[in-house]
Design a protein around this motif. Structure first.
Motif, PDB file in Angstrom:
ATOM      1  N   ILE A 221      -6.127  12.162   3.353  1.00  0.00           N
ATOM      2  CA  ILE A 221      -6.950  11.154   2.689  1.00  0.00           C
ATOM      3  C   ILE A 221      -7.631  11.768   1.466  1.00  0.00           C
ATOM      4  O   ILE A 221      -7.614  11.205   0.371  1.00  0.00           O
ATOM      5  N   TYR A 222      -8.197  12.958   1.687  1.00  0.00           N
ATOM      6  CA  TYR A 222      -8.907  13.655   0.608  1.00  0.00           C
ATOM      7  C   TYR A 222      -7.974  13.915  -0.582  1.00  0.00           C
ATOM      8  O   TYR A 222      -8.286  13.579  -1.722  1.00  0.00           O
ATOM      9  N   GLU A 223      -6.805  14.485  -0.287  1.00  0.00           N
ATOM     10  CA  GLU A 223      -5.881  14.844  -1.368  1.00  0.00           C
ATOM     11  C   GLU A 223      -5.363  13.619  -2.103  1.00  0.00           C
ATOM     12  O   GLU A 223      -5.066  13.671  -3.296  1.00  0.00           O
ATOM     13  N   ASN A 224      -5.224  12.503  -1.394  1.00  0.00           N
ATOM     14  CA  ASN A 224      -4.820  11.270  -2.057  1.00  0.00           C
ATOM     15  C   ASN A 224      -5.824  10.879  -3.130  1.00  0.00           C
ATOM     16  O   ASN A 224      -5.449  10.528  -4.243  1.00  0.00           O
ATOM     17  N   ILE A 225      -7.101  10.935  -2.762  1.00  0.00           N
ATOM     18  CA  ILE A 225      -8.129  10.452  -3.689  1.00  0.00           C
ATOM     19  C   ILE A 225      -8.261  11.369  -4.901  1.00  0.00           C
ATOM     20  O   ILE A 225      -8.391  10.899  -6.027  1.00  0.00           O
ATOM     21  N   VAL A 226      -8.183  12.681  -4.666  1.00  0.00           N
ATOM     22  CA  VAL A 226      -8.397  13.588  -5.797  1.00  0.00           C
ATOM     23  C   VAL A 226      -7.110  13.863  -6.578  1.00  0.00           C
ATOM     24  O   VAL A 226      -7.144  14.592  -7.569  1.00  0.00           O
ATOM     25  N   PHE A 227      -5.996  13.256  -6.144  1.00  0.00           N
ATOM     26  CA  PHE A 227      -4.700  13.547  -6.758  1.00  0.00           C
ATOM     27  C   PHE A 227      -4.741  13.469  -8.294  1.00  0.00           C
ATOM     28  O   PHE A 227      -4.436  14.443  -8.990  1.00  0.00           O
ATOM     29  N   GLY A 228      -5.143  12.300  -8.797  1.00  0.00           N
ATOM     30  CA  GLY A 228      -5.157  12.110 -10.245  1.00  0.00           C
ATOM     31  C   GLY A 228      -6.154  13.035 -10.922  1.00  0.00           C
ATOM     32  O   GLY A 228      -5.845  13.692 -11.912  1.00  0.00           O
ATOM     33  N   LYS A 229      -7.350  13.097 -10.345  1.00  0.00           N
ATOM     34  CA  LYS A 229      -8.432  13.885 -10.938  1.00  0.00           C
ATOM     35  C   LYS A 229      -8.038  15.366 -11.047  1.00  0.00           C
ATOM     36  O   LYS A 229      -8.290  16.022 -12.051  1.00  0.00           O
TER      37      LYS A 229
ATOM     38  N   GLN B 108      -4.493   0.201   1.740  1.00  0.00           N
ATOM     39  CA  GLN B 108      -4.660  -0.483   0.464  1.00  0.00           C
ATOM     40  C   GLN B 108      -6.019  -0.149  -0.150  1.00  0.00           C
ATOM     41  O   GLN B 108      -6.135   0.076  -1.348  1.00  0.00           O
ATOM     42  N   ARG B 109      -7.050  -0.065   0.696  1.00  0.00           N
ATOM     43  CA  ARG B 109      -8.372   0.343   0.192  1.00  0.00           C
ATOM     44  C   ARG B 109      -8.322   1.768  -0.350  1.00  0.00           C
ATOM     45  O   ARG B 109      -8.911   2.065  -1.388  1.00  0.00           O
ATOM     46  N   LEU B 110      -7.605   2.615   0.376  1.00  0.00           N
ATOM     47  CA  LEU B 110      -7.485   4.001  -0.078  1.00  0.00           C
ATOM     48  C   LEU B 110      -6.797   4.058  -1.445  1.00  0.00           C
ATOM     49  O   LEU B 110      -7.188   4.835  -2.320  1.00  0.00           O
ATOM     50  N   CYS B 111      -5.774   3.220  -1.617  1.00  0.00           N
ATOM     51  CA  CYS B 111      -5.078   3.200  -2.906  1.00  0.00           C
ATOM     52  C   CYS B 111      -6.025   2.762  -4.022  1.00  0.00           C
ATOM     53  O   CYS B 111      -5.944   3.275  -5.145  1.00  0.00           O
ATOM     54  N   ILE B 112      -6.914   1.824  -3.702  1.00  0.00           N
ATOM     55  CA  ILE B 112      -7.895   1.404  -4.703  1.00  0.00           C
ATOM     56  C   ILE B 112      -8.866   2.553  -4.988  1.00  0.00           C
ATOM     57  O   ILE B 112      -9.212   2.829  -6.138  1.00  0.00           O
ATOM     58  N   ALA B 113      -9.251   3.274  -3.922  1.00  0.00           N
ATOM     59  CA  ALA B 113     -10.157   4.421  -4.099  1.00  0.00           C
ATOM     60  C   ALA B 113      -9.499   5.502  -4.944  1.00  0.00           C
ATOM     61  O   ALA B 113     -10.128   6.103  -5.819  1.00  0.00           O
ATOM     62  N   ARG B 114      -8.206   5.734  -4.688  1.00  0.00           N
ATOM     63  CA  ARG B 114      -7.464   6.738  -5.446  1.00  0.00           C
ATOM     64  C   ARG B 114      -7.451   6.388  -6.929  1.00  0.00           C
ATOM     65  O   ARG B 114      -7.518   7.250  -7.799  1.00  0.00           O
TER      66      ARG B 114
ATOM     67  N   PRO C 194       0.853  -1.188   0.000  1.00  0.00           N
ATOM     68  CA  PRO C 194       0.000   0.000   0.000  1.00  0.00           C
ATOM     69  C   PRO C 194       0.889   1.238   0.000  1.00  0.00           C
ATOM     70  O   PRO C 194       1.824   1.322   0.794  1.00  0.00           O
ATOM     71  N   ASN C 195       0.630   2.169  -0.912  1.00  0.00           N
ATOM     72  CA  ASN C 195       1.567   3.286  -1.077  1.00  0.00           C
ATOM     73  C   ASN C 195       0.854   4.612  -1.211  1.00  0.00           C
ATOM     74  O   ASN C 195       0.974   5.285  -2.233  1.00  0.00           O
ATOM     75  N   PRO C 196       0.088   5.016  -0.176  1.00  0.00           N
ATOM     76  CA  PRO C 196      -0.535   6.333  -0.255  1.00  0.00           C
ATOM     77  C   PRO C 196       0.534   7.424  -0.277  1.00  0.00           C
ATOM     78  O   PRO C 196       1.631   7.227   0.230  1.00  0.00           O
TER      79      PRO C 196
ATOM     80  N   ILE D 177     -16.545  13.037  -5.964  1.00  0.00           N
ATOM     81  CA  ILE D 177     -15.625  11.954  -6.347  1.00  0.00           C
ATOM     82  C   ILE D 177     -15.077  11.250  -5.108  1.00  0.00           C
ATOM     83  O   ILE D 177     -15.008  10.024  -5.051  1.00  0.00           O
ATOM     84  N   VAL D 178     -14.707  12.037  -4.095  1.00  0.00           N
ATOM     85  CA  VAL D 178     -14.164  11.448  -2.874  1.00  0.00           C
ATOM     86  C   VAL D 178     -15.194  10.536  -2.227  1.00  0.00           C
ATOM     87  O   VAL D 178     -14.904   9.390  -1.857  1.00  0.00           O
ATOM     88  N   GLU D 179     -16.420  11.038  -2.130  1.00  0.00           N
ATOM     89  CA  GLU D 179     -17.456  10.234  -1.480  1.00  0.00           C
ATOM     90  C   GLU D 179     -17.716   8.943  -2.257  1.00  0.00           C
ATOM     91  O   GLU D 179     -17.756   7.853  -1.689  1.00  0.00           O
ATOM     92  N   LYS D 180     -17.852   9.083  -3.569  1.00  0.00           N
ATOM     93  CA  LYS D 180     -18.137   7.898  -4.385  1.00  0.00           C
ATOM     94  C   LYS D 180     -17.011   6.873  -4.304  1.00  0.00           C
ATOM     95  O   LYS D 180     -17.242   5.679  -4.149  1.00  0.00           O
ATOM     96  N   SER D 181     -15.766   7.390  -4.409  1.00  0.00           N
ATOM     97  CA  SER D 181     -14.620   6.470  -4.405  1.00  0.00           C
ATOM     98  C   SER D 181     -14.502   5.751  -3.072  1.00  0.00           C
ATOM     99  O   SER D 181     -14.275   4.537  -3.018  1.00  0.00           O
ATOM    100  N   LEU D 182     -14.653   6.508  -1.985  1.00  0.00           N
ATOM    101  CA  LEU D 182     -14.527   5.880  -0.673  1.00  0.00           C
ATOM    102  C   LEU D 182     -15.664   4.901  -0.417  1.00  0.00           C
ATOM    103  O   LEU D 182     -15.473   3.855   0.202  1.00  0.00           O
ATOM    104  N   LYS D 183     -16.870   5.244  -0.915  1.00  0.00           N
ATOM    105  CA  LYS D 183     -17.992   4.313  -0.744  1.00  0.00           C
ATOM    106  C   LYS D 183     -17.737   3.013  -1.490  1.00  0.00           C
ATOM    107  O   LYS D 183     -18.030   1.930  -1.005  1.00  0.00           O
TER     108      LYS D 183
END
Lengths: 282, 250
Positions: free
Chosen positions: B100-108, B153-159, B93-95, B122-128
């Motif tokens: 947490i928020y910035e990790n998920i929206v990084f690519g977007k 690892q889940r966060l990485c999948i969400a990202r 796992p490599n956040p 996007i954050v809500e949908k990805s985390l859900k």
């Protein structure tokens, strides 16, 4: 029969002694300079121009000159050094050219500072006709601190885990965007540390500014980058060797200001580095 | 329907022939497992699909890899577009050292989405979709490095999900997790497969048997056998596959 414990104790003693010996000169320098220099420090000394052939008055123009020179050097060396470091760590392939560049950087770091002075004189003062000026001096100092900035920046960039780059690229982020958004932000503290160490070095050197900018005595502050300026290290040299009958207090006071300037820069670098280490958890 | 098809795919690391004439077809909205002993080329195969092997010096590929019918090995392939479509989950796992928020929206964000409301959604949908929303919705601004390994690892999948990929490549995604966390990630994979094509590389045969629909067995760079997981594990056609899954080597 030899006693291994006694041998170990003797070895330990000498190792400790050698280590302690390192501290002694540093401690002595600081103590002597503080002891002899501190009494000279007052507001007048820091804010006025030298008087009576530099035997009295203050060192304000030298402080300002050093400030200009250091700022100029960093303005020149930081962008070039940083971009070079990014190229070396992120883009350069391991080939002959890269190895030559790296060798050049190592050798640049080993060049005696007086040689930089002569080089700066030949290139900036004479060839580019900048004359003896803040511009020439800053550029010369900038070249001198380039290796420090490049080396520490390369280290800082390399310490950013490869997995960050890999993840970023795997998310469809381009290489340059990855460098800008992930690699550089995580390398900033290390780069800053190197920059400040370079600043300290630039502030303290005499030889590179000797032929390129330093003025013996200037009653007024420099008005533009094409003017000459006084600078702390050169001023110290002048009042210690060139002007007779300067009060010891004035000389040590000048040394104290210079030392305080350089040490406080190093202190800032150390603080930044330790803060960064605490934050780093990967 | 086939999402990814490889034809006569060969890959060399300088002199080392790492993939040999791989013919395979990976189905859409299914989980395909690639199994095999260490060094058999399974991770290399995975990294062909998002061209991550490009960063290895001296790598050379030959043959065809068609994703939605388009060959991604030719020079015209836009790697940014490809990698948005074909995302990857890594072994460790490599956040990023961000919130947490910035990790998920990084690519977007880098891909140009700047509206705060849009990013919030996007954050809500990805985390859900990785079942982390309830746990983390109140601490989106705390550092992602403070999460547990499984959460990371889940966060990485969400990202990854946040950049809306179509294919998820998973390179031993559970190898650093304990058995309970592994079971929960596998559960997550089953949920995700209704929306994505998933290819997982694993050296854990039980995991492949539990989670995948299709399985490929690789050995020394060759794809020895490829088929329905139920068939591979109950009636392997090749002697080497049988030897591997019965634990005679590997």
């Amino acid at each position: 029969m030899r006693n291994p414990y006694r041998t170990q104790k003797i070895a330990f003693f000498f190792l400790l002694l050698s280590t302690l010996l390192i501290v002694v000169p540093v401690g002595l320098i600081v103590v002597i300079i503080i002891q002899k220099g501190l009494p000279a420090i007052n507001w007048q000394f820091l804010s006025e121009v030298p008087q009576q052939g530099m035997r009295a008055g203050g060192i304000f123009p030298a402080i300002v000159g050093t400030f200009y020179l250091v700022s100029g050097a960093i303005l020149f060396a930081l962008p070039i050094g940083l971009l070079a470091a990014v190229y070396l760590t992120e883009y350069a392939k391991d080939n002959l050219l890269t190895r030559i560049i790296k060798l050049a950087i190592v050798n640049l770091a080993g060049v005696p500072s007086v040689v930089y002075g002569l080089f700066g004189f030949a290139l900036f003062v004479v060839f580019f006709k900048f004359g003896a000026s803040i511009l020439s001096g800053s550029l010369t100092l900038g070249i001198m601190i380039l290796p420090v900035i490049i080396t520490t920046s390369v280290e800082a960039l390399e310490s950013v885990p490869a997995s960050f780059r890999e993840v970023s690229l795997s998310l469809g982020v381009s290489k340059w965007q990855t460098i800008r958004n992930i690699v550089l932000p995580n390398a900033v503290p290390g780069i800053l540390t190197g920059t400040i160490l370079g600043l300290g070095r630039a502030a303290g050197e005499t030889a590179p500014i000797l032929f390129t900018v330093a003025a013996f005595y200037l009653p007024q502050l420099p008005a533009s980058i094409f003017d000459q300026a006084m600078a702390l290290p050169y001023h110290l040299y002048v009042i210690s060797t060139q002007v007779p009958n300067v009060d010891e207090k004035v000389r040590y006071g000048t040394a104290f200001v210079l030392l305080a300037l350089v040490l406080s820069m190093n202190l800032v670098a150390i603080v930044i580095r330790s803060k960064f280490r605490k934050k780093k958890k990967w | 329907m086939s999402k990814i098809v490889t034809k006569k795919l060969n890959l060399w690391y300088s002199q080392f022939h790492a993939l040999k004439d791989v013919h395979a077809s990976f189905e859409d909205k299914r989980i395909t497992a690639i199994i095999g002993p260490s060094g058999c080329g399974k991770s290399t195969l995975l990294r062909v699909f998002n061209r991550m092997n490009d960063f290895v010096d001296g790598v050379r590929t030959d043959g065809e890899v068609l994703i939605d019918g388009e060959d991604i090995l030719n020079g015209r392939t836009d790697l940014v577009t490809l990698r948005k479509k074909v995302g990857m989950v890594f072994q460790r796992p490599n956040p990023f050292p961000l919130s947490i928020y910035e990790n998920i929206v990084f690519g977007k964000k880098i891909h140009g989405e700047t509206k705060r409301e849009q990013l919030d959604i996007i954050v809500e949908k990805s985390l859900k979709s990785v079942l982390l929303w309830d746990e983390l919705k109140d601490k989106l601004n705390s550092s992602a490095l403070l999460l547990s390994l499984e959460q990371k690892q889940r966060l990485c999948i969400a990202r990854l999900i946040a950049v809306q990929p179509e294919v998820l490549l998973m390179d031993e995604p559970c190898s650093t997790l304990d058995p309970q966390a592994t079971a929960r990630i596998e559960e997550l994979m089953r949920e995700l497969k209704s929306n994505y094509s998933i290819i997982i590389v694993t050296h854990n045969m039980q995991q492949a048997a539990r989670v995948s629909d299709d399985t490929g067995f690789m050995l020394l760079g060759e794809l020895i056998e490829f088929g329905k997981t139920s068939e591979i594990f109950t009636a392997p056609k090749d002697r080497r596959t049988e030897e591997y899954i019965t634990g005679r080597y590997g």
